[in-house]
Design an enzyme around this catalytic site. Structure first.
Site, PDB file in Angstrom:
ATOM      1  CB  THR A   5      -1.033  -0.009   1.150  1.00 32.31           C
ATOM      2  OG1 THR A   5      -0.373  -0.059   2.408  1.00 32.31           O
ATOM      3  CG2 THR A   5      -1.999  -1.177   1.011  1.00 32.31           C
ATOM      4  CE  LYS A  34       0.439  -2.019   4.768  1.00 33.63           C
ATOM      5  NZ  LYS A  34       1.202  -0.813   4.502  1.00 33.63           N
ATOM      6  CB  THR A  45      -3.521  -4.170  13.016  1.00 32.46           C
ATOM      7  OG1 THR A  45      -3.612  -5.574  13.151  1.00 32.46           O
ATOM      8  CG2 THR A  45      -3.710  -3.775  11.571  1.00 32.46           C
TER       9      THR A  45
END
Length: 120
Positions: A5, A34, A45
């Protein structure tokens, strides 16, 4: 790259495990991570996928030992946010069987050493 991303570079590491006496490849361990921080409520997270082709028993115990290392997952923040909902998944295809000349202890030790390298 799809997992990146907005990341500037991929968070991935691969370690090839070799027989110390012969130099023959015993297998590989690859980790992909990630992390995502949230503006509010200052939480984060992290998702980590660790893959290996080595046929190793008791993957859960190996993972537990690796993630409890001082410089491993228990010391992570994402964008300075507390990471409360993390996932670390270790999966094996078991395509690489233990060679006969390698003892069970040597096999487990080589795997644990490689896993620790990927996790820290």
């Amino acid at each position: 790259e799809a997992i990146m991303t907005t990341d500037g570079y991929p968070k991935a590491r691969t370690v090839e495990i070799k027989d110390e006496s012969t130099g023959v490849s015993l297998g590989r361990i690859t980790g992909i991570a990630k992390g995502a921080g949230m503006i509010e409520p200052n939480l984060a997270t992290m998702l980590v996928y660790i893959l290996t082709d080595m046929d190793v028993s008791d993957l859960q115990q190996h993972l537990k030992e690796s993630i409890n290392e001082p410089a491993s997952f228990n010391s992570i923040s994402v964008d300075s946010d507390q990471s409360t909902s993390d996932t670390v998944l270790l999966v094996s295809s078991a395509k690489k069987a233990k060679p006969e000349q390698v003892s069970d202890d040597e096999w487990a030790e080589a795997f644990q050493k490689g896993l620790k390298s990927v996790c820290t």
